[in-house]
Design a protein around this motif. Structure first.
Motif, short mmCIF file in Angstrom:
data_model
loop_
_atom_site.label_atom_id
_atom_site.label_comp_id
_atom_site.label_asym_id
_atom_site.label_seq_id
_atom_site.Cartn_x
_atom_site.Cartn_y
_atom_site.Cartn_z
N LYS A 115 40.23 43.56 -30.96
CA LYS A 115 40.77 42.67 -31.99
C LYS A 115 41.73 41.65 -31.38
O LYS A 115 41.85 40.52 -31.87
CB LYS A 115 41.49 43.49 -33.07
CG LYS A 115 40.56 44.39 -33.85
CD LYS A 115 41.32 45.30 -34.79
CE LYS A 115 40.39 46.27 -35.50
NZ LYS A 115 41.12 47.23 -36.36
N SER A 116 42.41 42.04 -30.32
CA SER A 116 43.39 41.15 -29.71
C SER A 116 42.77 40.21 -28.68
O SER A 116 43.21 39.08 -28.53
CB SER A 116 44.48 42.00 -29.02
OG SER A 116 45.47 41.19 -28.44
N ALA A 117 41.75 40.68 -27.98
CA ALA A 117 41.12 39.87 -26.93
C ALA A 117 39.61 40.06 -26.96
O ALA A 117 39.02 40.64 -26.05
CB ALA A 117 41.68 40.25 -25.57
N PRO A 118 38.94 39.60 -28.03
CA PRO A 118 37.50 39.88 -28.18
C PRO A 118 36.63 39.36 -27.05
O PRO A 118 35.68 40.02 -26.64
CB PRO A 118 37.15 39.21 -29.52
CG PRO A 118 38.25 38.25 -29.79
CD PRO A 118 39.47 38.84 -29.17
N ALA A 119 36.93 38.17 -26.54
CA ALA A 119 36.09 37.61 -25.47
C ALA A 119 36.16 38.48 -24.23
O ALA A 119 35.12 38.76 -23.59
CB ALA A 119 36.53 36.19 -25.15
N SER A 120 37.35 38.94 -23.86
CA SER A 120 37.49 39.77 -22.66
C SER A 120 36.79 41.11 -22.83
O SER A 120 36.14 41.60 -21.92
CB SER A 120 38.99 40.01 -22.38
OG SER A 120 39.65 38.81 -22.07
N ILE A 121 36.93 41.70 -24.02
CA ILE A 121 36.34 43.01 -24.24
C ILE A 121 34.82 42.91 -24.30
O ILE A 121 34.11 43.76 -23.76
CB ILE A 121 36.92 43.65 -25.52
CG1 ILE A 121 38.21 44.41 -25.19
CG2 ILE A 121 35.96 44.62 -26.15
CD1 ILE A 121 39.29 43.63 -24.51
N MET A 122 34.28 41.86 -24.92
CA MET A 122 32.83 41.70 -24.97
C MET A 122 32.27 41.48 -23.57
O MET A 122 31.20 42.00 -23.23
CB MET A 122 32.45 40.54 -25.89
CG MET A 122 30.95 40.40 -26.10
SD MET A 122 30.18 41.88 -26.79
CE MET A 122 30.64 41.72 -28.52
N ALA A 123 32.99 40.74 -22.75
CA ALA A 123 32.54 40.53 -21.37
C ALA A 123 32.48 41.85 -20.62
O ALA A 123 31.54 42.09 -19.84
CB ALA A 123 33.49 39.56 -20.66
N ARG A 124 33.43 42.72 -20.87
CA ARG A 124 33.41 44.02 -20.21
C ARG A 124 32.27 44.88 -20.72
O ARG A 124 31.62 45.60 -19.96
CB ARG A 124 34.75 44.72 -20.40
CG ARG A 124 35.85 44.03 -19.61
CD ARG A 124 37.17 44.75 -19.66
NE ARG A 124 38.09 44.04 -18.78
CZ ARG A 124 38.85 44.59 -17.87
NH1 ARG A 124 38.82 45.90 -17.72
NH2 ARG A 124 39.63 43.87 -17.11
#
Length: 253
Positions: free
Chosen positions: A135-144
């Motif tokens: 929720k805080s950093a969706p782009a980073s988490i989706m990339a992971r």
């Protein structure tokens, strides 16, 4: 596992680096939080160098009253003839508005993104933490989630429960956007305490059958569809249709 984390928390190992220090009365009184060596290393890992006039945002986790706080990372001034360098500190809003005396504050990063939270507020379950980070950093988490390699899956207890990668779980929930990923689902979702729709993450090809723990092999679905996929007489047809839809959705990410 993150070498800077000294709390023994598996969940904290989801960050690239993390380190903790207690907020002192001096830190709070001067609005200048003296960083531990580990926290200085965290900021360095995030690409931050001490620079008084370069403010940046820190994502505050597990606090419903504040989501981000402005901070500066700088070296305190010493007298010209001082024998040692100044202390490395955080200043501005993160100290004056958020920190409290006695808080055990964790400073952490994922790439260039810097996070802060009170250690006692962090969930022990990696999947719960990954959802919060999504929720805080969706782009980073989706990339992971997309970058997780299809390695072998770890069997952790004798009753055939398999450890799931928390990034994949969080990525599936992000991709679903609060809707069951079974295409013909008409079930009304109930809400969790945080207001988000409740969905369960299902492996299309089961881990127990050697299915990979990757984003393309999971779907975020409602509890009814989840039971249907395991026990319904039409489960094979639904699973094939679901797999096809997930492949298309994941390819577009």
């Amino acid at each position: 596992m993150n070498a800077l984390v000294n709390s023994g928390s598996i969940a904290l190992g989801l960050f690239d680096s993390a380190s903790e220090k207690e907020v002192t009365a001096t830190d709070r009184g001067k609005s200048a939080y003296v960083l531990s060596r580990g926290q200085v290393a965290v900021l360095a890992n995030a690409g931050r160098a001490p620079k008084h006039d370069d403010p940046f945002d820190v994502s505050i986790l597990f606090d419903s009253t504040i989501a981000t706080a402005e901070a500066t990372f700088y070296e305190s001034e010493r007298a010209p003839n001082a024998s040692r360098k100044g202390e490395l500190r955080l200043g501005r809003e993160i100290v004056s508005r958020w920190m409290r005396v006695g808080d055990l504050v964790v400073i952490a990063n994922i790439g260039e993104r810097v996070f802060a939270f009170r250690k006692g507020d962090c969930p022990a379950d990696p999947e719960q933490l990954a959802e919060v980070l999504a929720k805080s950093a969706p782009a980073s988490i989706m990339a992971r989630a997309l970058g997780v390699a299809p390695s072998g899956n770890k069997k952790i207890v004798q009753r055939s429960v398999y450890e799931r990668n928390p990034w994949v779980v969080a990525g599936a929930l992000l991709r679903a956007g609060g809707k069951c990923e079974v295409d013909d689902c008409e079930v009304s979702l109930f809400l969790r305490d945080d207001g988000s729709p409740y969905l369960e993450v299902h492996h299309i090809e089961p881990l127990s059958d050697g299915g990979p723990d990757v984003l393309g092999n999971v779907a975020a679905i409602c509890p009814m569809c989840h039971r249907r996929l395991h026990h319904g007489s039409d489960r094979s047809a639904i699973s094939e249709r679901l797999a096809s839809g997930i492949r298309l959705k994941t390819a577009k990410l």
